[in-house]
Design an enzyme around this catalytic site. Structure first.
Site, PDB file in Angstrom:
ATOM      1  CE  LYS A  47      -3.517   2.291   2.757  1.00 15.89           C
ATOM      2  NZ  LYS A  47      -4.359   2.259   3.948  1.00 15.89           N
ATOM      3  CD  GLU A  71       9.381  -5.813   7.229  1.00 14.82           C
ATOM      4  OE1 GLU A  71       9.076  -4.742   6.671  1.00 14.82           O
ATOM      5  OE2 GLU A  71       9.261  -5.998   8.448  1.00 14.82           O
ATOM      6  CD  GLU A 122      -1.574  -4.224  11.578  1.00 17.08           C
ATOM      7  OE1 GLU A 122      -2.196  -4.004  10.525  1.00 17.08           O
ATOM      8  OE2 GLU A 122      -0.376  -4.551  11.594  1.00 17.08           O
ATOM      9  CG  HIS A 143      -4.308 -35.375  17.585  1.00 19.88           C
ATOM     10  ND1 HIS A 143      -4.326 -36.578  18.252  1.00 19.88           N
ATOM     11  CD2 HIS A 143      -5.372 -35.393  16.759  1.00 19.88           C
ATOM     12  CE1 HIS A 143      -5.343 -37.303  17.820  1.00 19.88           C
ATOM     13  NE2 HIS A 143      -6.001 -36.604  16.914  1.00 19.88           N
ATOM     14  CE  LYS A 172       6.117  -1.125  10.215  1.00 24.63           C
ATOM     15  NZ  LYS A 172       5.161  -0.440   9.358  1.00 24.63           N
TER      16      LYS A 172
HETATM   17  O1  F6P Z   1       3.180  -3.388   9.887  1.00 22.12           O
HETATM   18  C1  F6P Z   1       1.993  -2.776   9.728  1.00 22.12           C
HETATM   19  C2  F6P Z   1       1.510  -2.607   8.319  1.00 22.12           C
HETATM   20  O2  F6P Z   1       1.376  -1.253   8.082  1.00 22.12           O
HETATM   21  C3  F6P Z   1       0.197  -3.342   8.110  1.00 22.12           C
HETATM   22  O3  F6P Z   1      -0.874  -2.678   8.620  1.00 22.12           O
HETATM   23  C4  F6P Z   1       0.187  -3.489   6.639  1.00 22.12           C
HETATM   24  O4  F6P Z   1      -0.759  -4.418   6.223  1.00 22.12           O
HETATM   25  C5  F6P Z   1       1.617  -3.911   6.401  1.00 22.12           C
HETATM   26  O5  F6P Z   1       2.358  -3.147   7.325  1.00 22.12           O
HETATM   27  C6  F6P Z   1       2.132  -3.725   5.009  1.00 22.12           C
HETATM   28  O6  F6P Z   1       2.073  -2.405   4.579  1.00 22.12           O
HETATM   29  P1  F6P Z   1       2.243  -2.030   3.058  1.00 22.12           P
HETATM   30  O7  F6P Z   1       1.143  -2.669   2.292  1.00 22.12           O
HETATM   31  O8  F6P Z   1       2.177  -0.538   3.027  1.00 22.12           O
HETATM   32  O9  F6P Z   1       3.580  -2.544   2.597  1.00 22.12           O
END
Ligand code: F6P
Length: 541
Positions: free
Chosen positions: A199, A205, A347, A378, A506
């Site tokens: 987004k 990552e 969250e 189990h 972060k």
């Molecule tokens: O770590 C929190 C977060 O902002 C989530 O709410 C979100 O789904 C995820 O990181 C990934 O964010 P993005 O889609 O902006 O990479």
């Protein structure tokens, strides 16, 4: 909306709780043969049975009274009319608009992007989209994390049986290099398409994995930079950074800031789903979700599945002091549902200040955990049955298996029915004693074993039974879960749509990252962190 402890309904509920807390579910069933009819709702192909909760009709009336005092109807209205109810980010919350029918559309752009998705999916499925060596695409690697991973990954698994063509989806989320290296190991890059899903397009990552994927692609396959366009597309709200990364905006699928990450699988974030099951099935998923949206928006609270399920969750969290909530799917296709629900609920509702920033004096989100039946039986069911905590359980199960083989499905479902019964009825001292006597043990041995064989029972559960796993059924279930999360947030007077709690770690990681290179000893943190970092540096090969 206010601190619900200060409402009149809360006071009445507290008094009611004190009267009802010792009541046994077995007795409630014995005294009312119509209990199932009274506390179950059918919605299309879904049956919601909430009769095995420690409630009476008075409990439901009082909980609904609390919802009214918390102005739930007004907040539902505000969400569906696009008001900026995400007050800390000044944003509307409109994931429902992603699954509206075109004639009811709140946002026209949704349909433009959906058309763009359809064209793209058709190009991939028809084989008209070619990789840079002229091969067709067979493998989709979604690079994303959190809401840009968990929702699509869960749905791709849940709807595996509806896959079309020979497209396989893969998901890379973790910044641990193992994730991308192991995923790419057996893939033919010539036939691979990378979807960079983020987004914000700033998530460390995702960008790290995307840069690595691009580097591997340029090293192993591409002859020239423009080959990237045939193997990389982006899903994001951030056009500028997508361009900077080197992805042609023509290959970008947008969505909007009024879609929260964990509510985004219905948007272009669902592209891996559409590629796997085809656009027609993806639209059936949206239709199922839309049907549940309309049910939620238009149904009286007494018959409203998300409202009732949310109020029951609150009943255990805030009156019975339950700290966790378990989700068990007697459906292998739903194996990733608990992971997805963890983000959705924890969250969203893992908050300790109100919408206005005041510290809360009551519990909010329980800890969500779960797995598939029968594996979980189990593993951790021992604690559900005989542990010291009360843990409400939600069970999901299909009437019909998509893979009918031998007697598997009846065996599976008999376990589901049995577990809900065992949780509810338990096994009394007398019943346990009789069992032991019948097994031929002597009195002394029976005396020793008896306390271990007793199940207190009276452990509540909901059952969600659906005719079979289909895109529409799944859409309804997931939309229901979203609305349950929303209702709880309103009741607790918190903003379910921000997630500031994930920021601190972060920020600290960004500070620590440069310290991990070079030889010098680190002394700037507390002794534990210095010790850990220095051990890492001394032993790094
Ligand atoms: O770590 C929190 C977060 O902002 C989530 O709410 C979100 O789904 C995820 O990181 C990934 O964010 P993005 O889609 O902006 O990479």
């Amino acid at each position: 909306m206010k601190n619900f402890l200060e409402t009149n309904s809360y006071r009445l509920l507290k008094e009611h709780y004190n009267r009802i807390k010792g009541v046994q579910l077995r007795d409630l069933f014995a005294s009312s043969p119509r209990r199932f009819d009274e506390f179950s709702i059918k919605f299309e192909d879904l049956l919601f049975d909430y009769s095995k909760n420690i409630i009476t009709s008075e409990t439901i009336e009082l909980l609904i009274g609390l919802a009214e005092e918390q102005k739930l109807s007004e907040m539902i209205e505000k969400m569906f009319s696009g008001e900026k109810i995400n007050n800390t980010e000044n944003r509307a919350v409109m994931h429902f608009a992603l699954r509206q029918r075109e004639k009811d559309a709140s946002v026209d752009d949704v349909f433009q992007v959906r058309n763009q998705m359809r064209n793209f999916v058709n190009l991939i499925h028809s084989g008209d989209w070619k990789g840079c060596t002229g091969e067709t695409i067979t493998d989709i690697v979604n690079i994303g994390i959190g809401g840009s991973d968990l929702g699509p990954k869960m749905v791709c698994k849940a709807l595996e049986a509806y896959s079309v063509g020979n497209i396989k989806t893969h998901f890379v989320s973790n910044v641990d290099g193992t994730n991308i290296v192991e995923t790419l190991k057996n893939l033919n890059l010539e036939r691979t398409l990378f979807l960079i899903s983020s987004k914000s397009f700033t998530t460390q990552e995702t960008l790290t994995n995307a840069v690595t994927a691009k580097a591997i692609f340029l090293e192993k396959l591409a002859k020239e930079e423009k080959d990237i366009a045939k193997h990389f597309v982006a899903v994001s709200t951030n056009e500028k950074d997508v361009k900077e990364f080197g992805i042609d905006p023509k290959n970008m699928f947008v969505f909007w800031d009024w879609v929260g990450g964990r509510f985004s699988l219905w948007s272009s974030i669902g592209l891996p789903i559409a590629l796997q099951i085809g656009m027609d099935n993806f639209e059936k998923l949206l239709d199922g979700a839309n049907a549940m949206d309309l049910h939620f928006k238009n149904t009286d609270f007494r018959e409203n599945i998300p409202v009732l399920a949310a109020l029951l969750s609150l009943w255990y969290t805030n009156f019975f002091n339950a700290k966790s909530h378990c989700v068990i799917a007697y459906d292998q296709y739903l194996e990733k549902l608990p992971d997805y629900l963890q983000q959705l609920e924890m969250e969203s509702n893992g908050k300790s200040v109100s919408r206005d920033g005041e510290a809360l004096s009551y519990s909010t989100s329980p800890i969500i955990f779960g797995g598939v039946g029968t594996d979980s039986q189990h593993s951790f069911f021992q604690l559900l049955h005989q542990g010291t905590q009360l843990i409400p359980v939600d069970f999901f199960a299909p009437v019909n298996s998509l893979n009918p083989v031998g007697n598997h499905h009846n065996i599976l479902l008999s376990n589901f029915f049995a577990q809900t019964e065992a949780l509810m009825n338990g096994k009394s001292r007398e019943e346990a004693k009789l069992d032991l006597e019948q097994s031929g043990l002597g009195a002394e041995e029976i005396q020793k074993l008896l306390p271990h064989k007793i199940f207190k029972g009276n452990r509540p559960s909901n059952s969600f039974l659906y005719k079979k796993m289909t895109p529409a059924v799944l859409g309804s279930i997931l939309s229901m879960c979203e609305h349950i999360t929303f209702v709880k947030g309103i009741m607790w007077n918190i903003n379910s749509f921000d997630q500031w709690g994930v920021e601190l770690g972060k920020q600290l990681a960004k500070k620590i990252l440069p310290e991990l290179s070079g030889k010098e000893k680190i002394l700037s943190h507390d002794s534990s962190r210095n010790g850990l970092i220095n051990f890492f540096k001394e032993n790094k090969e």
